[in-house]
Scaffold this active site. Structure first.
Site, PDB file in Angstrom:
ATOM      1  N   ASP A   1       0.818  -1.231   0.000  1.00  0.00           N
ATOM      2  CA  ASP A   1       0.000   0.000   0.000  1.00  0.00           C
ATOM      3  C   ASP A   1       0.843   1.267   0.000  1.00  0.00           C
ATOM      4  O   ASP A   1       0.446   2.290   0.548  1.00  0.00           O
ATOM      5  CB  ASP A   1      -0.953   0.039   1.209  1.00  0.00           C
ATOM      6  CG  ASP A   1      -1.763  -1.225   1.332  1.00  0.00           C
ATOM      7  OD1 ASP A   1      -2.240  -1.707   0.295  1.00  0.00           O
ATOM      8  OD2 ASP A   1      -1.918  -1.737   2.452  1.00  0.00           O
TER       9      ASP A   1
ATOM     10  N   LYS B   1       2.278   1.991  -5.172  1.00  0.00           N
ATOM     11  CA  LYS B   1       2.941   1.468  -6.369  1.00  0.00           C
ATOM     12  C   LYS B   1       2.057   1.620  -7.602  1.00  0.00           C
ATOM     13  O   LYS B   1       2.545   1.897  -8.695  1.00  0.00           O
ATOM     14  CB  LYS B   1       3.289  -0.021  -6.188  1.00  0.00           C
ATOM     15  CG  LYS B   1       4.279  -0.280  -5.083  1.00  0.00           C
ATOM     16  CD  LYS B   1       4.477  -1.763  -4.837  1.00  0.00           C
ATOM     17  CE  LYS B   1       3.245  -2.463  -4.320  1.00  0.00           C
ATOM     18  NZ  LYS B   1       2.810  -2.048  -2.974  1.00  0.00           N
TER      19      LYS B   1
ATOM     20  N   HIS C   1      -4.426  -2.182  -6.020  1.00  0.00           N
ATOM     21  CA  HIS C   1      -3.741  -0.936  -6.336  1.00  0.00           C
ATOM     22  C   HIS C   1      -4.808   0.083  -6.659  1.00  0.00           C
ATOM     23  O   HIS C   1      -5.670  -0.183  -7.484  1.00  0.00           O
ATOM     24  CB  HIS C   1      -2.849  -1.088  -7.565  1.00  0.00           C
ATOM     25  CG  HIS C   1      -1.806  -2.136  -7.413  1.00  0.00           C
ATOM     26  ND1 HIS C   1      -0.671  -1.943  -6.682  1.00  0.00           N
ATOM     27  CD2 HIS C   1      -1.743  -3.391  -7.882  1.00  0.00           C
ATOM     28  CE1 HIS C   1       0.060  -3.035  -6.725  1.00  0.00           C
ATOM     29  NE2 HIS C   1      -0.576  -3.927  -7.439  1.00  0.00           N
ATOM     30  N   THR C   2      -4.737   1.230  -6.018  1.00  0.00           N
ATOM     31  CA  THR C   2      -5.723   2.265  -6.293  1.00  0.00           C
ATOM     32  C   THR C   2      -5.147   3.236  -7.307  1.00  0.00           C
ATOM     33  O   THR C   2      -4.034   3.718  -7.135  1.00  0.00           O
ATOM     34  CB  THR C   2      -6.072   3.012  -4.999  1.00  0.00           C
ATOM     35  OG1 THR C   2      -6.299   2.036  -3.992  1.00  0.00           O
ATOM     36  CG2 THR C   2      -7.299   3.875  -5.181  1.00  0.00           C
TER      37      THR C   2
ATOM     38  N   THR D   1     -10.113  -5.704   1.032  1.00  0.00           N
ATOM     39  CA  THR D   1     -11.002  -6.183   2.087  1.00  0.00           C
ATOM     40  C   THR D   1     -11.764  -5.055   2.781  1.00  0.00           C
ATOM     41  O   THR D   1     -12.705  -5.318   3.514  1.00  0.00           O
ATOM     42  CB  THR D   1     -10.179  -6.904   3.176  1.00  0.00           C
ATOM     43  OG1 THR D   1      -9.182  -5.987   3.640  1.00  0.00           O
ATOM     44  CG2 THR D   1      -9.503  -8.139   2.629  1.00  0.00           C
TER      45      THR D   1
HETATM   46  P1  GDP Z   1      -0.282   0.000  -3.843  1.00  0.00           P
HETATM   47  O1  GDP Z   1      -0.844  -1.331  -3.501  1.00  0.00           O
HETATM   48  O2  GDP Z   1       1.148   0.159  -3.460  1.00  0.00           O
HETATM   49  O3  GDP Z   1      -0.535   0.390  -5.256  1.00  0.00           O
HETATM   50  O4  GDP Z   1      -1.020   1.072  -2.915  1.00  0.00           O
HETATM   51  P2  GDP Z   1      -2.607   1.287  -2.691  1.00  0.00           P
HETATM   52  O5  GDP Z   1      -3.206   1.723  -3.941  1.00  0.00           O
HETATM   53  O6  GDP Z   1      -3.200   0.148  -1.975  1.00  0.00           O
HETATM   54  O7  GDP Z   1      -2.581   2.449  -1.594  1.00  0.00           O
HETATM   55  C1  GDP Z   1      -2.130   3.690  -1.820  1.00  0.00           C
HETATM   56  C2  GDP Z   1      -3.252   4.653  -1.527  1.00  0.00           C
HETATM   57  O8  GDP Z   1      -2.707   5.952  -1.433  1.00  0.00           O
HETATM   58  C3  GDP Z   1      -4.291   4.758  -2.622  1.00  0.00           C
HETATM   59  O9  GDP Z   1      -5.534   5.089  -2.055  1.00  0.00           O
HETATM   60  C4  GDP Z   1      -3.762   5.890  -3.500  1.00  0.00           C
HETATM   61  O10 GDP Z   1      -4.786   6.544  -4.243  1.00  0.00           O
HETATM   62  C5  GDP Z   1      -3.192   6.803  -2.472  1.00  0.00           C
HETATM   63  N1  GDP Z   1      -2.037   7.582  -2.878  1.00  0.00           N
HETATM   64  C6  GDP Z   1      -0.968   7.231  -3.639  1.00  0.00           C
HETATM   65  N2  GDP Z   1      -0.062   8.225  -3.656  1.00  0.00           N
HETATM   66  C7  GDP Z   1      -0.565   9.213  -2.881  1.00  0.00           C
HETATM   67  C8  GDP Z   1      -0.086  10.504  -2.466  1.00  0.00           C
HETATM   68  O11 GDP Z   1       1.002  10.937  -2.808  1.00  0.00           O
HETATM   69  N3  GDP Z   1      -0.908  11.226  -1.642  1.00  0.00           N
HETATM   70  C9  GDP Z   1      -2.116  10.788  -1.212  1.00  0.00           C
HETATM   71  N4  GDP Z   1      -2.838  11.550  -0.411  1.00  0.00           N
HETATM   72  N5  GDP Z   1      -2.579   9.580  -1.557  1.00  0.00           N
HETATM   73  C10 GDP Z   1      -1.822   8.824  -2.374  1.00  0.00           C
END
Ligand code: GDP
Length: 424
Positions: free
Chosen positions: A12, A15, A40-41, A302
């Site tokens: 999270d 990435k 991944h969001t 989840t």
């Molecule tokens: P991943 O599994 O590494 O791709 O990460 P996730 O998507 O599970 O979690 C990262 C969360 O942080 C998501 O909700 C993203 O939209 C958000 N996000 C990513 N980069 C940033 C950032 O620089 N600032 C903020 N506020 N949110 C971010």
């Protein structure tokens, strides 16, 4: 040229966002490990998406997205994810699936669920996506390879072997309904027809792509601390989360991976059980959770509230080292703008001794965080485009972290959107 985008922490880290951003200049994006157990969001002009199995490069028309042999392939899940993109106006992505990828079967999900229930309070906090049973079967050599779906004799023989061993456990350990070979065969036929249009000898394809000078991204799932070997065993995932495994899980030579972009989060978060030395609790944690990520720190798969903590320099330095980080993307820094002071964990106290080295789990259990406190910057840094425009205390925080982890921070992410990035 091959670049890996991997996580230094518990996952999270953001990435997905970095991959979506760098996919713009890439030809091929590959998932090389894990399955649909983490999300991944991604936020871009099509909307907000939570991808679980598809690589985060699917939003561009010029890219090819690949599910590598190292992935736990849940075929109906993949189809559902593809359909949901198209329904929301994303052009149908070009997808290839390795003929050597193995199938995550419905019984893997059942076994995952049954085992978690059996372990009750001592469970691993699995997402119950079938990942551990899937990888166990792969290494026990009773997994089903995509290629096997296309040979009726091979698949029948495989199914009868699977039923023999699984049914003993179902009957005597879990007291649950048994697997029926005919039903499994029917499932395999359905999966074969669904996946047929995408099947490819991926490593041969990548061999050609590399000769042609194509740009390839390897997209990791979870982070260093969840790696089966180098993570907080046994509270780890069942595949390797390291860039090095990208070579195996995609089928390319290890020396082709030239750049290992390791994504590091400006504070800590973790889903599920396991050692987490700089964890915080109560109101302090609630506030960070509520403000964190994009709309709060809750698991993308989840919906579970993520555990929260301060930045852990000991864990992150180790996480970067074990990835072989060549550069770091430092993310979600904007979230910390509300704090007067920001604690950073710079050491672990274990049996009265302070160490800067991340130990194996038995020792980690005894570790207590040693903090240093940095001043906050008390403003919103979203929208800032150049490093020099960041508040001084914010730059000091970045530079402190950079010195602690010993890897150059080349990108600073100050918002969830594709363009919320500061290149240094
Ligand atoms: P991943 O599994 O590494 O791709 O990460 P996730 O998507 O599970 O979690 C990262 C969360 O942080 C998501 O909700 C993203 O939209 C958000 N996000 C990513 N980069 C940033 C950032 O620089 N600032 C903020 N506020 N949110 C971010």
């Amino acid at each position: 040229m091959v670049r890996a985008i991997v996580g230094a922490n518990w996952g999270d880290e953001g990435k997905g966002k970095i991959t979506d951003m760098l996919a713009k200049e890439s030809d091929i994006i590959i998932r090389f490990q894990g399955g649909s157990n983490a999300g991944h969001t991604i936020i871009n002009h099509y909307g907000k998406f939570a991808l679980h199995l598809l690589p985060s490069g699917v939003f561009y028309e010029h890219t090819t997205s690949i599910i590598g042999n190292g992935v736990a392939l849940n075929i109906p899940y993949l189809m559902k994810e593809l359909d949901s993109l198209v329904e929301r106006g994303v052009p149908k992505p070009r997808i290839l699936v390795s003929d050597r990828a193995q199938l995550l079967m419905p019984y893997h999900v059942l076994f995952d669920t049954y085992e978690e229930a059996r372990l009750a309070g001592k469970s691993f906090g699995s997402t119950k996506s079938g990942i551990a049973p899937f990888y166990s079967d792969k290494y026990a050599k009773i997994g089903i390879q995509v290629s096997e779906l296309f040979d009726e004799d091979v698949i029948k023989e495989k199914i009868s072997r699977i039923c023999e061993t699984k049914n003993v456990l179902l009957e005597h350990l879990y007291h649950k309904p048994l697997l029926v070979p005919e039903e499994l065969l029917e499932t395999c036929h359905q999966y074969r027809d669904m996946i047929a249009p995408y099947v490819c000898d991926v490593s041969a394809y990548l061999h050609e792509a590399l000769k042609e000078g194509k740009t390839i991204l390897l997209e990791g799932q979870l982070g260093s601390l969840k790696d089966t070997d180098h993570g907080i065993y046994p509270m780890v995932t069942s595949s390797s989360t390291l860039a090095a495994y990208g070579a195996i899980g995609a089928g390319i030579p290890p020396y082709e991976i030239k750049d290992i972009i390791t994504v590091v989060k400006a504070y800590s978060s973790a889903v599920g059980a396991g050692e987490f030395v700089s964890e915080i609790f109560g109101d302090e944690a609630d506030e960070l959770r509520r403000r964190g990520g994009d709309g709060g720190e809750f698991g993308a798969t989840t919906g579970r509230p993520r555990r929260m903590g301060w930045f852990d320099a000991v864990a992150t330095r180790y996480g970067c080292r074990i990835q072989g980080a060549t550069e770091v993307a430092f993310t979600v820094l904007d979230v910390l703008g509300y704090l007067d002071e920001i604690p950073v964990c710079i050491g672990y106290e274990i049996d009265g001794q302070v160490t800067r080295d991340f130990p194996a789990t038995v020792k980690l259990k005894k570790a207590k965080p040693v903090y240093t406190v940095l001043p906050g910057w008390k403003c919103d840094i979203r929208g800032i485009k150049s490093y020099e425009e960041l508040p001084e205390n914010c730059r000091k925080y970045i530079e402190f972290v950079e010195k602690e982890i010993g890897v150059p921070i080349t990108m600073v992410s100050n918002g969830p959107g594709r363009d919320d990035i500061i290149m240094r």
